[in-house]
Design a protein around this motif. Structure first.
Motif, PDB file in Angstrom:
ATOM      1  N   SER A   1     -34.904 -10.482 -78.456  1.00  0.00           N
ATOM      2  CA  SER A   1     -34.478 -11.756 -79.106  1.00  0.00           C
ATOM      3  C   SER A   1     -34.350 -12.770 -78.307  1.00  0.00           C
ATOM      4  N   ASP A   2     -34.641 -14.185 -78.719  1.00  0.00           N
ATOM      5  CA  ASP A   2     -34.251 -15.396 -78.287  1.00  0.00           C
ATOM      6  C   ASP A   2     -32.914 -15.603 -78.301  1.00  0.00           C
TER       7      ASP A   2
ATOM      8  N   ASN B   1     -40.166 -11.229 -80.461  1.00  0.00           N
ATOM      9  CA  ASN B   1     -38.793 -11.782 -81.000  1.00  0.00           C
ATOM     10  C   ASN B   1     -38.599 -11.026 -82.260  1.00  0.00           C
TER      11      ASN B   1
ATOM     12  N   TYR C   1     -39.764  -6.262 -75.854  1.00  0.00           N
ATOM     13  CA  TYR C   1     -39.054  -6.371 -77.365  1.00  0.00           C
ATOM     14  C   TYR C   1     -37.587  -6.902 -77.250  1.00  0.00           C
TER      15      TYR C   1
ATOM     16  N   THR D   1     -35.898 -10.789 -83.836  1.00  0.00           N
ATOM     17  CA  THR D   1     -34.763 -11.676 -84.858  1.00  0.00           C
ATOM     18  C   THR D   1     -35.507 -12.723 -85.524  1.00  0.00           C
ATOM     19  N   GLY D   2     -36.989 -12.922 -85.440  1.00  0.00           N
ATOM     20  CA  GLY D   2     -37.568 -13.914 -85.931  1.00  0.00           C
ATOM     21  C   GLY D   2     -38.175 -13.596 -87.214  1.00  0.00           C
ATOM     22  N   SER D   3     -37.994 -12.438 -87.444  1.00  0.00           N
ATOM     23  CA  SER D   3     -38.965 -11.883 -88.700  1.00  0.00           C
ATOM     24  C   SER D   3     -38.268 -10.453 -89.473  1.00  0.00           C
TER      25      SER D   3
END
Length: 93
Positions: A6-7, A30, A4, A32-34
């Motif tokens: 973030s990119d 990711n 878990y 921070t993608g959702s």
């Protein structure tokens, strides 16, 4: 294993790089993608004892590992060892 993070997080990307260089393909969440994933992670961070020392700080606790046996850890060395990789992770702030 699932990671878990973030990119956008250098430490998360470094952990993913170490694992894939050793031919291990972890699941990557990711957050921070959702917005939904971010809310789920924030709830986990606020209630899971693994994050106890982070409460009241601005650290998100990335990367966070869910091992194949269901164990949750923030210890990258332990996560790597669980799949037979001997490596250290340098964390970026």
């Amino acid at each position: 294993m699932k990671i878990y993070g973030s990119d956008l997080c250098p430490s998360t990307l470094n952990a993913l790089r170490i694992l894939t260089e050793h031919h291990y393909m972890p699941g990557f969440v990711n957050i921070t993608g959702s917005i939904g994933l971010m809310k789920e992670y924030i709830k986990l961070r606020e209630t899971n004892p693994v994050f106890q020392e982070l409460l009241g700080t601005d650290s998100l606790g990335f990367p966070f590992f869910e091992l194949d046996d269901g164990t949750w850890t923030r210890d990258a060395k332990k996560a790597f060892a669980s799949v037979g990789i001997e490596a250290e992770l340098s964390y970026h702030k």
